[in-house]
Design a protein around this motif. Sequence first.
Motif, PDB file in Angstrom:
ATOM      1  N   ASN A 104       0.819  -1.213   0.000  1.00 26.76           N
ATOM      2  CA  ASN A 104       0.000   0.000   0.000  1.00 26.76           C
ATOM      3  C   ASN A 104       0.853   1.262   0.000  1.00 26.76           C
ATOM      4  O   ASN A 104       0.400   2.330   0.418  1.00 26.76           O
ATOM      5  CB  ASN A 104      -0.932   0.006   1.219  1.00 26.76           C
ATOM      6  N   GLY A 105       2.097   1.131  -0.462  1.00 23.86           N
ATOM      7  CA  GLY A 105       3.067   2.210  -0.376  1.00 23.86           C
ATOM      8  C   GLY A 105       2.931   3.283  -1.437  1.00 23.86           C
ATOM      9  O   GLY A 105       2.198   3.148  -2.417  1.00 23.86           O
ATOM     10  N   LEU A 106       3.697   4.337  -1.239  1.00 30.81           N
ATOM     11  CA  LEU A 106       3.623   5.511  -2.107  1.00 30.81           C
ATOM     12  C   LEU A 106       4.146   5.254  -3.502  1.00 30.81           C
ATOM     13  O   LEU A 106       3.543   5.679  -4.496  1.00 30.81           O
ATOM     14  CB  LEU A 106       4.404   6.664  -1.463  1.00 30.81           C
ATOM     15  N   ILE A 107       5.283   4.573  -3.608  1.00 29.32           N
ATOM     16  CA  ILE A 107       5.846   4.312  -4.931  1.00 29.32           C
ATOM     17  C   ILE A 107       5.054   3.220  -5.632  1.00 29.32           C
ATOM     18  O   ILE A 107       4.792   3.304  -6.843  1.00 29.32           O
ATOM     19  CB  ILE A 107       7.336   3.935  -4.821  1.00 29.32           C
ATOM     20  N   THR A 108       4.635   2.232  -4.885  1.00 23.48           N
ATOM     21  CA  THR A 108       3.848   1.141  -5.445  1.00 23.48           C
ATOM     22  C   THR A 108       2.570   1.660  -6.087  1.00 23.48           C
ATOM     23  O   THR A 108       2.134   1.170  -7.142  1.00 23.48           O
ATOM     24  CB  THR A 108       3.490   0.119  -4.350  1.00 23.48           C
ATOM     25  N   ASN A 109       1.982   2.673  -5.480  1.00 21.93           N
ATOM     26  CA  ASN A 109       0.668   3.152  -5.925  1.00 21.93           C
ATOM     27  C   ASN A 109       0.683   4.579  -6.465  1.00 21.93           C
ATOM     28  O   ASN A 109      -0.375   5.098  -6.846  1.00 21.93           O
ATOM     29  CB  ASN A 109      -0.315   3.082  -4.759  1.00 21.93           C
ATOM     30  N   GLY A 110       1.853   5.211  -6.486  1.00 21.06           N
ATOM     31  CA  GLY A 110       1.937   6.599  -6.906  1.00 21.06           C
ATOM     32  C   GLY A 110       1.910   6.779  -8.406  1.00 21.06           C
ATOM     33  O   GLY A 110       1.966   5.828  -9.177  1.00 21.06           O
ATOM     34  N   THR A 111       1.848   8.032  -8.825  1.00 26.38           N
ATOM     35  CA  THR A 111       1.771   8.363 -10.239  1.00 26.38           C
ATOM     36  C   THR A 111       3.002   9.167 -10.676  1.00 26.38           C
ATOM     37  O   THR A 111       3.709   9.764  -9.861  1.00 26.38           O
ATOM     38  CB  THR A 111       0.508   9.183 -10.534  1.00 26.38           C
ATOM     39  N   GLU A 112       3.207   9.188 -11.952  1.00 26.79           N
ATOM     40  CA  GLU A 112       4.347   9.891 -12.539  1.00 26.79           C
ATOM     41  C   GLU A 112       4.335  11.364 -12.131  1.00 26.79           C
ATOM     42  O   GLU A 112       3.281  11.981 -11.990  1.00 26.79           O
ATOM     43  CB  GLU A 112       4.277   9.773 -14.061  1.00 26.79           C
ATOM     44  N   GLU A 132      15.901   5.198  -6.524  1.00 23.99           N
ATOM     45  CA  GLU A 132      15.937   4.396  -7.748  1.00 23.99           C
ATOM     46  C   GLU A 132      14.556   3.838  -8.080  1.00 23.99           C
ATOM     47  O   GLU A 132      14.149   3.821  -9.250  1.00 23.99           O
ATOM     48  CB  GLU A 132      16.945   3.258  -7.612  1.00 23.99           C
ATOM     49  N   ALA A 133      13.824   3.375  -7.064  1.00 23.00           N
ATOM     50  CA  ALA A 133      12.482   2.841  -7.302  1.00 23.00           C
ATOM     51  C   ALA A 133      11.550   3.931  -7.826  1.00 23.00           C
ATOM     52  O   ALA A 133      10.749   3.697  -8.737  1.00 23.00           O
ATOM     53  CB  ALA A 133      11.929   2.237  -6.018  1.00 23.00           C
ATOM     54  N   ALA A 134      11.661   5.127  -7.239  1.00 19.08           N
ATOM     55  CA  ALA A 134      10.830   6.243  -7.681  1.00 19.08           C
ATOM     56  C   ALA A 134      11.183   6.649  -9.116  1.00 19.08           C
ATOM     57  O   ALA A 134      10.292   6.882  -9.944  1.00 19.08           O
ATOM     58  CB  ALA A 134      11.009   7.429  -6.741  1.00 19.08           C
ATOM     59  N   LYS A 135      12.458   6.711  -9.392  1.00 23.18           N
ATOM     60  CA  LYS A 135      12.912   7.088 -10.732  1.00 23.18           C
ATOM     61  C   LYS A 135      12.368   6.137 -11.779  1.00 23.18           C
ATOM     62  O   LYS A 135      11.994   6.546 -12.888  1.00 23.18           O
ATOM     63  CB  LYS A 135      14.441   7.110 -10.759  1.00 23.18           C
ATOM     64  N   LYS A 137       9.600   4.794 -11.870  1.00 26.25           N
ATOM     65  CA  LYS A 137       8.192   5.070 -12.140  1.00 26.25           C
ATOM     66  C   LYS A 137       7.953   6.526 -12.548  1.00 26.25           C
ATOM     67  O   LYS A 137       6.813   6.986 -12.582  1.00 26.25           O
ATOM     68  CB  LYS A 137       7.346   4.748 -10.904  1.00 26.25           C
ATOM     69  N   GLY A 138       9.033   7.228 -12.846  1.00 25.47           N
ATOM     70  CA  GLY A 138       8.894   8.624 -13.266  1.00 25.47           C
ATOM     71  C   GLY A 138       8.546   9.562 -12.134  1.00 25.47           C
ATOM     72  O   GLY A 138       8.017  10.652 -12.350  1.00 25.47           O
ATOM     73  N   MET A 139       8.881   9.155 -10.880  1.00 24.24           N
ATOM     74  CA  MET A 139       8.614   9.983  -9.712  1.00 24.24           C
ATOM     75  C   MET A 139       9.924  10.608  -9.233  1.00 24.24           C
ATOM     76  O   MET A 139      11.009  10.226  -9.678  1.00 24.24           O
ATOM     77  CB  MET A 139       7.976   9.130  -8.608  1.00 24.24           C
ATOM     78  N   HIS A 140       9.831  11.571  -8.321  1.00 22.79           N
ATOM     79  CA  HIS A 140      10.991  12.322  -7.860  1.00 22.79           C
ATOM     80  C   HIS A 140      11.144  12.148  -6.349  1.00 22.79           C
ATOM     81  O   HIS A 140      10.270  12.564  -5.590  1.00 22.79           O
ATOM     82  CB  HIS A 140      10.827  13.802  -8.183  1.00 22.79           C
ATOM     83  N   ALA A 141      12.239  11.533  -5.917  1.00 21.48           N
ATOM     84  CA  ALA A 141      12.423  11.246  -4.494  1.00 21.48           C
ATOM     85  C   ALA A 141      13.598  12.029  -3.920  1.00 21.48           C
ATOM     86  O   ALA A 141      14.682  12.078  -4.506  1.00 21.48           O
ATOM     87  CB  ALA A 141      12.648   9.752  -4.278  1.00 21.48           C
ATOM     88  N   LEU A 142      13.376  12.632  -2.758  1.00 21.20           N
ATOM     89  CA  LEU A 142      14.405  13.365  -2.032  1.00 21.20           C
ATOM     90  C   LEU A 142      14.477  12.831  -0.605  1.00 21.20           C
ATOM     91  O   LEU A 142      13.446  12.544   0.010  1.00 21.20           O
ATOM     92  CB  LEU A 142      14.071  14.861  -1.987  1.00 21.20           C
ATOM     93  N   ASP A 143      15.688  12.684  -0.080  1.00 25.14           N
ATOM     94  CA  ASP A 143      15.842  12.435   1.359  1.00 25.14           C
ATOM     95  C   ASP A 143      16.172  13.771   1.999  1.00 25.14           C
ATOM     96  O   ASP A 143      17.123  14.437   1.615  1.00 25.14           O
ATOM     97  CB  ASP A 143      16.905  11.368   1.653  1.00 25.14           C
ATOM     98  N   LYS A 167      17.533  19.505  -9.406  1.00 23.02           N
ATOM     99  CA  LYS A 167      16.356  20.120 -10.031  1.00 23.02           C
ATOM    100  C   LYS A 167      15.085  19.786  -9.242  1.00 23.02           C
ATOM    101  O   LYS A 167      14.154  20.598  -9.180  1.00 23.02           O
ATOM    102  CB  LYS A 167      16.215  19.667 -11.484  1.00 23.02           C
ATOM    103  N   ASP A 168      15.046  18.614  -8.623  1.00 22.69           N
ATOM    104  CA  ASP A 168      13.891  18.264  -7.804  1.00 22.69           C
ATOM    105  C   ASP A 168      13.885  19.065  -6.505  1.00 22.69           C
ATOM    106  O   ASP A 168      12.826  19.481  -6.018  1.00 22.69           O
ATOM    107  CB  ASP A 168      13.896  16.767  -7.495  1.00 22.69           C
ATOM    108  N   PHE A 169      15.063  19.268  -5.948  1.00 21.12           N
ATOM    109  CA  PHE A 169      15.192  20.126  -4.769  1.00 21.12           C
ATOM    110  C   PHE A 169      14.666  21.521  -5.061  1.00 21.12           C
ATOM    111  O   PHE A 169      13.901  22.109  -4.280  1.00 21.12           O
ATOM    112  CB  PHE A 169      16.655  20.185  -4.334  1.00 21.12           C
TER     113      PHE A 169
END
Length: 312
Positions: A104-112, A132-135, A137-143, A167-169
């Motif tokens: 039920n996670g964010l990357i599993t169910n998220g959108t581009e 890497e998992a977000a990338k 799926k065309g998503m942008h992940a920041l720690d 660029k995501d920052f």
Amino acid sequence: MLIFELSDKMETNTYERGFIMLTKDNTVVGFIGTGVMGKSMATNLLNAGYPVVVYSRTKEKAESLLEKGANWAESPKAVAEEANVIITIVGYPTDVREVYLGENGLITNGTENTYLIDMTTSTPSLAEEIYEAAKGKGMHALDAPVSGGDVGAREAKLSIMVGGDEKDFEAVLPILQTLGTNIVYQGKSGAGQHTKMVNQIVIASGMIGVSEALAYAVKSGLNPENVLQSISSGAAGSWSLSNLAPRMIQGNFEPGFYIKHFIKDMTIAFEEAEKMGMEAPGLSLALSLYKQLAEQGEENSGTQALYKYWKE
């Protein structure tokens, strides 16, 4: 390296990244984790005018946010279906993994083109895995772990350490500016978490010094308030001395930051140091002292409860 020191919040309503325009009108911020810090952070987003949808394991913890206008989501999946910028600040790396990569996670169910900002203090390797998992799926992940405790969260004066694509920052910077005043882009994915480890190592040894010094002041018959007045603005000054030593004197050991979470952070830092072949004697001592306190039932006390090691 980009550093933003802000005395006043920038009135930034839009940010254009290529063909993507993030505005308060088309941005829905998801917020997962409404603990000691998260609740204040989500409140600041609401006060800044962002639509916010929240999820917490215990809905009661989010009631004050719902009263302020936040919408409730039943799961991280439900957050992912509603929000295009999602902030998480949960307890442990296992929680982070479940929230992002679980069924039920964010990357599993998220959108581009969704922006994912994990502000939990977690492991650098997990931050890289999420990136890497977000990338993929065309998503942008920041720690983007934070420092500043309950006071910094409440006053929107957190220090925010960010890893990921620059660029995501830049795209989410206006949102981060509603939460903190010292916002630093540290580098590639995982760099934010490594920076937080540096922060925690400094605090770990510093808390020993603050607690030990205050115990010395009391045992020598000094007035501890007067002692703080003398030393807080001198060479010994620190955030912990100014903000936590007064709580020690008052016998206030309520959590601005839980001991159990600090032990988690120090354990991550110690393991990362070991991987690099680095000795960390100060960190090792602090970790052992805090583990002793946890074994005595203080795991849900604030980190200033280290003072009890000397006081009792």
